[in-house]
Scaffold this active site. Structure first.
Site, short mmCIF file in Angstrom:
data_model
loop_
_atom_site.label_atom_id
_atom_site.label_comp_id
_atom_site.label_asym_id
_atom_site.label_seq_id
_atom_site.Cartn_x
_atom_site.Cartn_y
_atom_site.Cartn_z
N LYS A 55 0.83 -1.21 0.00
CA LYS A 55 0.00 0.00 0.00
C LYS A 55 0.87 1.26 0.00
O LYS A 55 0.59 2.22 -0.73
CB LYS A 55 -0.92 -0.01 1.23
CG LYS A 55 -2.00 -1.09 1.18
CD LYS A 55 -2.67 -1.29 2.53
CE LYS A 55 -3.63 -2.47 2.48
NZ LYS A 55 -4.22 -2.80 3.80
N GLN A 99 -5.38 -1.59 9.73
CA GLN A 99 -4.96 -2.90 9.21
C GLN A 99 -5.46 -4.02 10.12
O GLN A 99 -5.16 -4.03 11.32
CB GLN A 99 -3.42 -2.95 9.10
CG GLN A 99 -2.88 -4.19 8.44
CD GLN A 99 -3.22 -4.24 6.96
OE1 GLN A 99 -3.17 -3.23 6.26
NE2 GLN A 99 -3.59 -5.43 6.49
N ASP A 124 -11.43 2.26 3.42
CA ASP A 124 -11.69 0.82 3.34
C ASP A 124 -13.18 0.53 3.17
O ASP A 124 -13.57 -0.59 2.82
CB ASP A 124 -11.20 0.13 4.63
CG ASP A 124 -9.84 -0.55 4.42
OD1 ASP A 124 -9.52 -0.89 3.26
OD2 ASP A 124 -9.12 -0.73 5.41
#
Length: 907
Positions: A55, A99, A124
């Site tokens: 990422k 995460q 997300d």
């Protein structure tokens, strides 16, 4: 015939390239802007580290400023939530990824943590708010989870239309299956979701034109189940044994690829299919969030509500009006004018401070129009500059629907508790709450009091210690032993450099250097720094200090000034940043040494402490008018011995916030000959700002006094000349207005005269003032009734100001800074006051020579004279002529950046 392979690597590369171009476009609009992403990780799982590095690499390639925020395995749920809240408040971050899984030794509620992310930063797409919007079809108002979003992009690449097709999703996880179902549904497919309890899975799969699989079971879907020509998207990542690989295993999907590709029309491989798309879509959501941020925070793009006034007749007292109006919550007003949550510090519900970081965020935005409100020479009858300033901004905002800010000074408690009263405006044109505005506000004046008196204490303490100690003892006190060593502080290093001593080790100074360093050798008679108090306490105007036995007879005469007369207040008003303020505070001259050298606060070693005391006062204060338009209240230097204008910082921030079509209206103290002249020659020099319009406030009754009307006595009825029509008296008094229009035009700026109306004014009187103003060169002259009617009573004035702001202007300063001090004083006296010449009395002549020798000769001039006359004699109204202006003394405000000559008997 085998299926066509949909390469996620190729499609993601195309997506990234487009995102890169999008970021470049954003930078063209705002060179200082960069999309920001934070990846929050708890613990250090290897698989998480791998995903995060992918990422971060993708973000760097696209131009996104990505930060890896790593918390240890010992992090608690509250620590994780605290970190999320900090990122939520950070306006430079547009995307926040938590995460998963959270690798902590403590129990952490993943759902709670996920939902703590601000929905507008949830790139997300996992918060309940974004999931809820997706489930009900609000696709343009949410973030779509990255894997399903990537799947949709891969389907689009096939050219197959989703609308009307039969789609089957295998799996119902929150991350893939459930949002995938919603996405397909709102793209008009007929969707079936299958899961572990589905009875005839093969039969359901066989009906699918589009098949998306995300169950996490290796090669579960067989080729023979798949409908001929179907689009197959495989989201699975599974490891199966394979002895041909060095690792002993290989990655496969949830679909048996070899058999499926013989049936499908299109199929994604594993690896190399959906995986690369997930990261690309994550970057896409971050760029989308940044675009939304830029769009919603364009300078001048306000979504503001105004407060409707309920006008009463007769007009009640100011305090009754103020208390009858319920202000908008200050956080609401802050959002309305484009301030971000991390740029505002709230002081209760009605006032706030604005962080200086906003200047950097908005530095590439164009400024709005800049208007200064001034007046004719003041009289005891009052002209109403503050009221007109507020009435004008209420008119421009609530009635003409333009973005507008008022920038005004904070009043001192001396005048507030004295005859003058507050400075919040009046009638239906006020800053509210009136009590908050007039008393304390956010403590800026108290900070100045503390800083000023720290300097005063340091001056007297230094003189006392130098008089009672040897050089060595003094030096040892200034540079004390700590841990067996002496070290110079940064401010002491600066003093050494000033003395030409290029040494940094205290033990290497010679006796002669120690003497020069330790002794400021202040001449007590030269001390110009006084103690201050924010109250009119006449018995402290002249005092004797040092009478305690501990001071060993070292007494001297001193005095208390009003706090707002402190040079620190002038510094606050003229500074452009915290660094600039520190430098200005360091340069303030407090006395002269016996050898004739200026002694500064930096020489005293207190400049750093002053900056710490002033670190909050430097932030402008946000308030509002009665009609809900924004106001910056910041700094309050007097207009007689200082420059009489609110802060440069407030003006600069407001000019960015209003946008190019908006207006910032600020006020200059006293008449145009004082406050306006200083606004142009001092404030505009240091700010670099150029005004568009001067609004000159006049009243019929004040002009009558300038025309020879009788004096008025407080508490007594007004003489009949002021309450009955008297055109002859008024015509004579208009000479003062004509002179002040001429003064404004010296600077090349259009003038609009605001005739502040009173109920006893006749139409003939009002018409006479307006016609004489236009004849004198005013761009326009307008009658106003904002005191009684609020913004509605100043709409014509607002329209005139708007027109004048479009007129050509040719701004110029009155004098060149490089001219000798006496020449600059003479230009102001002759051009602005109408004096024949100036007379420098002996003390003033001495100061001209001293300041020129000390290197202060190129500072602008800040005349300290009576505000009640264009001349130095308060009783001379109208336009006095044939006088010589006496300059009895000149003083230096070196930190603020001006010299102030004392004219006549002004105190």
């Amino acid at each position: 015939m085998s299926a066509q392979i949909i390469s996620g690597k190729e499609v993601s590369a195309q997506v990234r390239e487009q995102l890169k171009k999008d970021v470049e476009q954003m930078k063209l609009k705002d060179p200082n802007f960069r999309p920001g992403l934070v990846v929050l990780q708890v613990g250090g799982r290897e698989d998480s580290n791998l995903y995060i590095s992918m990422k971060l690499k993708a973000a760097a390639e696209i131009g996104i400023n990505a930060i890896h925020m790593k918390l240890p395995k010992t992090a608690t749920e509250e620590e994780v939530l605290h970190s999320i809240r900090e990122v939520n408040e950070n306006s430079s971050v547009h995307g926040l990824i938590v995460q998963l899984p959270l690798d902590s030794i403590h129990k952490i509620n993943t759902e709670k943590v996920t939902n703590a992310v601000a929905p507008e930063k949830d790139v997300d797409g996992l918060t309940s708010i974004n999931a809820g919007k997706l489930s009900r079809g609000d696709l343009s108002d949410c973030f779509i989870p990255c894997t399903p979003n990537g799947c949709m992009e891969l389907i689009r690449q096939t050219g197959v239309s989703v609308a009307g097709k039969r789609a089957v999703v295998i799996g119902r996880s929150k991350i893939v299956g459930a949002p995938m179902h919603d996405l397909l549904l709102w793209n008009h497919a007929t969707v079936t979701t299958c899961h572990s309890k589905t009875a005839d899975l093969a039969g359901e799969v066989g009906k699918a034109d589009i098949l998306v699989v995300g169950m996490g079971k290796a090669e579960m879907v067989k080729g023979e189940w798949i409908k001929k020509g179907a689009v197959v998207i495989d989201c699975g990542i599974n490891h199966i044994p394979d002895q041909t690989k060095s690792s002993g295993k290989r990655v496969v999907g949830d679909v048996h690829f070899a058999s499926a590709k013989e049936q499908a029309g299109f199929i994604t491989p594993v690896p190399g299919g959906v995986g690369p798309m997930t990261v690309a879509m994550l970057m896409g959501n971050t760029v989308l969030s940044a675009k939304r941020f830029l769009e919603s925070h364009q300078a001048g793009k306000w979504d503001i509500s105004y407060t409707k006034l309920s006008l009463q007749k007769p007009v009640p007292s100011d305090i009754v009006i103020s208390r009858s109006c319920i202000p908008k919550p200050i956080d609401c007003l802050a959002r309305e004018v484009g301030l971000l949550s991390d740029e505002v510090e709230f002081y209760g519900k009605t006032k706030a401070k604005v962080q200086l970081s906003i200047i950097k965020r908005l530095q590439s935005q164009p400024d709005g129009k800049y208007v200064v409100v001034t007046g004719i020479t003041p009289t005891p009858l009052g002209e109403g500059k503050s009221t007109t300033t507020i009435g004008l901004v209420q008119a421009l905002g609530a009635h003409l629907k333009l973005n507008v800010f008022a920038c005004v000074r904070q009043p001192s408690q001396g005048p507030t508790f004295g005859i003058k009263g507050g400075a919040a405006g009046g009638g239906y044109s006020q800053v509210i709450p009136m009590e908050e505005f007039n008393l304390h506000l956010t403590g800026d004046i108290h900070a100045i009091t503390a800083a000023n008196n720290l300097v005063a204490a340091a001056v007297d303490a230094r003189m006392f210690h130098e008089a009672t100690q040897s050089d060595k003892a003094l030096y040892n006190r200034l540079v004390p032993l700590s841990g067996g060593q002496r070290t110079f502080s940064p401010v002491q290093i600066n003093r050494l450099k000033k003395l030409g001593i290029e040494k940094t080790d205290p033990s290497t100074l010679t006796d002669e250097e120690i003497t020069r360093f330790a002794r400021l050798d202040i001449d007590p008679s030269s001390v110009t720094w006084q103690r201050v108090l924010d109250t009119n306490d006449r018995f402290l105007r002249k005092i004797t200090i040092g009478q305690s036995p501990t001071e060993k007879g070292y007494t001297r005469e001193a005095q208390f000034d009003i706090t707002v007369a402190s040079e620190i207040m002038a510094v606050l008003a003229l500074t452009s940043s915290l660094e600039d303020m520190q430098q200005r505070l360091a340069k303030m001259v407090v006395a002269t040494s016996r050898s004739g050298d200026p002694v500064t606060t930096e020489d005293l070693g207190v400049s750093g402490a002053l900056t710490v005391l002033m670190k909050d006062a430097i932030k402008p204060n946000l308030m509002q008018t009665l009609e809900g338009t924004p106001v910056f209240v910041h700094a309050g230097p007097f207009a007689n011995i200082a420059h009489g204008n609110s802060s440069i910082l407030a003006d600069k921030i407001a000019l960015k916030l209003v946008g190019p079509e908006g207006f910032v209206v600020t006020e200059a103290g006293f008449g145009a000959d004082i406050g306006m002249e200083k606004f142009f020659n001092i404030k505009c020099r240091y700010s670099g700002l150029r005004p568009h319009v001067v609004v000159l406030v006049a009243t019929v009754r004040a002009l009558k006094m300038h025309g020879g009307g009788p004096t008025v006595t407080a508490g007594m009825p007004l003489p009949k000349e002021y309450v009955e029509e008297n055109l002859e008296l008024l015509k004579n008094g208009c000479s003062n207005m004509r002179k002040q229009i001429e003064n404004a035009k010296h600077f090349g700026v259009p003038v609009v005269v605001a005739v502040n109306g009173f109920k006893m004014d006749t139409q003939a009187e009002l018409d006479l003032v307006c016609s004489m103003a236009k004849a004198a060169g005013a761009f326009d002259a307008v009658r106003c009734s904002h005191w009684a009617e609020g913004g509605a009573g100043a709409v014509a004035l607002g329209q005139a100001v708007q027109r004048a702001s479009e007129a050509p202007s040719n701004f110029k300063f009155l004098y060149d800074l490089d001219l000798p001090i006496s020449d600059k004083i003479r230009i102001i006296a002759q051009k602005i006051y109408g004096a024949d010449d100036i007379e420098l009395l002996p003390e003033a002549q001495h100061k001209v020579e001293l300041y020129t020798k000390q290197g202060f000769g190129n500072l602008p001039i800040c005349m300290a004279k009576t505000h009640l006359s264009l001349s130095h004699e308060a009783e001379k109204k109208g336009v006095p002529t044939g006088f010589v202006l006496p300059i009895r003394d000149i003083r230096a405000s070196v930190g603020a950046g001006f010299l102030f000559p004392l004219v006549g008997t002004v105190s």
